[in-house]
Scaffold this active site. Structure first.
Site, short mmCIF file in Angstrom:
data_model
loop_
_atom_site.label_atom_id
_atom_site.label_comp_id
_atom_site.label_asym_id
_atom_site.label_seq_id
_atom_site.Cartn_x
_atom_site.Cartn_y
_atom_site.Cartn_z
NE ARG A 62 7.61 -27.88 -22.08
CZ ARG A 62 6.30 -28.15 -22.29
NH1 ARG A 62 5.42 -27.18 -22.35
NH2 ARG A 62 5.91 -29.40 -22.44
CE1 TYR A 115 18.74 -5.65 -28.00
CE2 TYR A 115 16.91 -7.15 -27.56
CZ TYR A 115 18.23 -6.93 -27.94
OH TYR A 115 19.02 -8.00 -28.26
CG ASP A 187 12.45 -3.84 -21.14
OD1 ASP A 187 13.09 -3.90 -20.07
OD2 ASP A 187 12.85 -4.36 -22.19
CE LYS A 212 20.99 -6.99 -21.68
NZ LYS A 212 20.03 -7.99 -22.16
#
Length: 405
Positions: A62, A115, A187, A212
């Site tokens: 992590r 989005y 973005d 994507k």
């Protein structure tokens, strides 16, 4: 950031394959997958030193992992930033990047069309914690400048805008943000670093849904945010570490594999999209097509400077109503109804009822998201097959037939 200075001299297509790559002690050509949750210390002194930041090395995945580090270095090199932080999802990148710099009483200026889940984050969640949010059409620079406030800390946009492909002048918005001592966050998912590098236009942070194009195969959910070493360290040590939206090593390894073909994939995506867009523009059952690759698109002045291609996402308005849109999508046989983009498969969806359903009807109207708007992510299939599938679906609208393939 990787210390390999060759990055500065490599072309992006080369960086997608070699960026951030460390020499493997066993000579493996493919970077190894460090599928481990934790890392052993030689002794307690080493463990203490690593936790104190006095000695480099890994502690727990992590907090860092060699496979994830390589991905971060490669994408940072592609976006021309010193550093990057990989996240579990694209929304993890948005949340971690924004919340690291915000506190109660701050103001965020956001593009009015983004989005749907990003919209929900800003409009629903941020306001619960005393963060003020304003939405504005950032293609209108006067309106954008007027919306800045003394407490504006961050400005957030997508370009091209999801879903109707409006292009925003990133350099102009960056100048407005910086004049107000705010950071600009962009973005860049739709464009990828191969078609647009927002840092060169003044962006402070650039993020991607790595699900994507960066991955390109539809088999992971992931995100990444790029920025200065100082900003990325802050993101990693605060919101990303403590909220836990970190990427898994296996997902990082899959994205590294996908990145190797990003350059050739984007070439095919864009070639196919240009033909599909031209076909749609000439179709009698299409009211309007939104695609930056058209010579009369408002984005043309930014082609060659801000953008080096039009991308492979197209939005178009059908003649008719919402039932027309539903029938059209349900009649497709090759093209898949799915709410993503950048996969090898051509994907199509209905923004008003799918990706942008978190918008209120009023917000959708303000953003130009109508009931007949359809978004298509053009894939890598033979373009003749994509066009044939679109044509047979249009024919069924004409004849009144309906068949879901």
């Amino acid at each position: 950031m990787c210390t390999n200075n060759k990055h500065k001299h490599w072309q992006p297509a080369t960086v997608t394959i070699h960026g951030g790559k460390a020499k493997d002690e066993h000579g493996a050509l493919v970077s190894p997958l460090y599928q481990t949750a934790t890392f052993a210390f030689a002794n307690t002194a080493q463990g203490s030193a690593r936790f104190a930041g006095e000695e480099p090395g890994y502690i727990y995945s992590r907090l860092g992992n060699p496979t994830i580090t390589e991905l971060e270095q490669r994408v940072a090199a592609l976006e021309d930033y010193p550093a990057a932080a990989a996240t579990a999802t694209g929304m993890g990148a948005v949340s971690a990047a924004m919340l690291a710099f915000l506190q109660q009483g701050d103001h965020v200026l956001v593009s009015d069309a983004i989005y749907g889940c990003s919209f929900a984050l800003f409009s629903h969640l941020f306001t619960r914690f005393g963060i003020e949010v304003s939405f504005v059409d950032m293609a209108d620079l006067e309106q954008t400048a007027a919306a800045m406030q003394t407490n504006t800390k961050l400005v957030f946009l997508e370009s091209p805008v999801n879903p109707h492909l409006k292009v925003i002048d990133i350099a102009a918005v960056a100048a407005i943000a910086h004049a107000g001592d705010a950071k600009l966050v962009v973005d860049n998912t739709f464009m990828t670093p191969l078609l647009q590098q927002p840092r060169r236009q003044g962006a402070d942070l650039v993020l991607h849904s790595a699900t994507k194009y960066l991955n390109g195969h539809g088999d992971v959910v992931a995100g990444i945010v790029c920025g200065s070493a100082e900003d990325i360290e802050l993101i990693k040590l605060t919101t990303l570490k403590d909220m836990g939206a970190t990427m898994s090593p296996h997902d990082a390894w899959l994205i590294l594999r996908g990145l190797k073909t990003l350059d050739v994939r984007m070439q095919r995506h864009c070639e196919n999209a240009q033909q599909v867009a031209e076909y749609l523009r000439d179709h009698a059952q299409v009211r309007e097509v939104y695609y930056p690759g058209f010579a009369d698109h408002p984005a043309q002045p930014l082609m060659g400077t801000q953008m080096h291609g039009a991308g492979a996402v197209i939005a178009f308005e059908l003649c008719g109503d919402i039932n027309t849109a539903r029938q059209f999508l349900d009649s497709l046989q090759l093209i898949t109804i799915a709410v993503s983009l950048g996969d090898a498969e051509t994907l199509i969806q209905h923004p008003a009822s799918m990706t942008h359903s978190p918008y209120t009807p009023e917000a959708r109207a303000a953003a130009g998201i109508t009931d007949t708007l359809v978004r298509i992510s053009v894939g890598l299939e033979a373009v003749s097959d994509i066009l044939s599938d679109l044509e047979q679906a249009f024919t069924q609208l004409t004849t009144g037939e309906h068949q879901h393939g």
